[in-house]
Design a protein around this motif. Structure first.
Motif, mmCIF file in Angstrom:
data_model
loop_
_atom_site.group_PDB
_atom_site.id
_atom_site.type_symbol
_atom_site.label_atom_id
_atom_site.label_comp_id
_atom_site.label_asym_id
_atom_site.label_seq_id
_atom_site.Cartn_x
_atom_site.Cartn_y
_atom_site.Cartn_z
ATOM 1 N N CYS A 93 1.357 -0.849 0.145
ATOM 2 C CA CYS A 93 -0.182 0.109 -0.257
ATOM 3 C C CYS A 93 0.458 0.961 0.187
ATOM 4 O O CYS A 93 1.627 1.288 0.733
ATOM 5 C CB CYS A 93 -0.739 0.106 1.181
ATOM 6 N N ALA A 94 0.466 1.999 -0.920
ATOM 7 C CA ALA A 94 1.046 3.180 -0.989
ATOM 8 C C ALA A 94 0.093 4.685 -0.757
ATOM 9 O O ALA A 94 -0.997 4.513 -1.238
ATOM 10 C CB ALA A 94 2.198 3.508 -1.934
ATOM 11 N N LEU A 95 0.811 5.729 0.114
ATOM 12 C CA LEU A 95 0.017 7.567 0.427
ATOM 13 C C LEU A 95 0.112 7.416 -1.086
ATOM 14 O O LEU A 95 1.011 8.180 -1.324
ATOM 15 C CB LEU A 95 0.676 7.698 1.393
ATOM 16 N N THR A 96 -0.914 8.147 -1.668
ATOM 17 C CA THR A 96 -0.531 8.933 -2.976
ATOM 18 C C THR A 96 -1.521 10.429 -3.167
ATOM 19 O O THR A 96 -1.030 10.398 -4.359
ATOM 20 C CB THR A 96 -1.010 7.794 -3.926
ATOM 21 N N GLY A 97 -1.376 10.737 -2.175
ATOM 22 C CA GLY A 97 -1.988 12.227 -1.812
ATOM 23 C C GLY A 97 -1.272 13.300 -2.870
ATOM 24 O O GLY A 97 0.125 12.819 -2.391
ATOM 25 N N THR A 98 -2.450 13.733 -3.608
ATOM 26 C CA THR A 98 -0.913 15.318 -3.481
ATOM 27 C C THR A 98 -2.150 16.600 -3.650
ATOM 28 O O THR A 98 -3.320 16.507 -2.708
ATOM 29 C CB THR A 98 -1.115 14.913 -5.249
#
Length: 153
Positions: A93-98
Motif C-alpha cells: 500500500c502506498a499513500l498517494t495524495g497530492t
C-alpha cells in the motif's frame, strides 16, 4: 474336436488408438486445468484486496486519515498488516495524495503475483474503489477493472 488356444491381449493398432485418444484428452484437459488454477489464485487476490480496502476505510473512520507515514499506520501500535501468510500474492500500500488532497488522504493497494498461477498478474485498488489490472498473464495491460478471464472488462 480340436483344442484351440485362445490368445488374449491387444493388438498394436488397438494400443496406438488408445494412446492417441489419451493424448487428445490430455491436450484438452491440462490447459483448462491450468487456467482454472490461475483463476482461483486471482480470486484470492481480489478478495484480499477488497478486505484490505475495507480495513483502510475503517482506519480512516477512526483516524481521519489513511496513515501518518505509511498506509494504515498511525504512529502507535495500531496498524494494518499487509503481509498475508501463505498467499500467492504480495500486497503493498502506498499513500498517494497530492494537493489539494494531502498525502495521507489517498492510497493505492497493489497485489503482485508471487507464486504458482498468480505470477505475471498485478492488480490495484485505490481509495475511490477504482480497480485496475496492470499486468495480466505476464503482459502489460491498462484496464479499469480486475481481469479474470479474457481481455475485456
Amino acid at each position: 474336436m480340436k483344442n484351440h488356444k485362445i490368445q488374449r491381449g491387444f493388438t498394436l493398432i488397438e494400443l496406438m488408438i488408445t494412446v492417441v485418444i489419451v493424448g487428445i484428452l490430455a491436450a484438452i484437459v491440462v490447459p483448462n486445468y491450468s487456467d482454472y488454477v490461475r483463476r482461483s489464485a486471482l480470486q484470492e487476490a481480489l478478495s484480499t484486496m477488497s478486505d484490505l480496502r475495507i480495513r483502510m476505510e475503517q482506519f480512516y473512520q477512526s483516524n481521519r486519515n489513511f496513515g501518518t507515514d505509511t498506509c494504515g499506520h498511525d504512529g502507535t501500535a495500531g496498524r494494518i498488516d499487509f503481509s498475508v501468510p501463505n498467499a500467492r500474492f504480495t500486497y503493498a500500500c502506498a499513500l498517494t495524495g497530492t494537493a489539494p488532497v494531502s498525502a495521507n488522504e489517498a492510497y493505492v493497494i497493489t497485489a503482485t503475483g508471487s507464486t504458482g498461477g498468480a505470477v505475471g498478474h498485478v492488480f490495484t485498488i485505490d481509495h475511490n474503489n477504482v480497480k485496475k489490472t496492470t499486468r495480466f498473464k505476464g503482459g502489460s495491460v491498462d484496464k479499469s477493472c480486475w481481469l479474470i478471464k479474457g481481455s475485456e472488462c
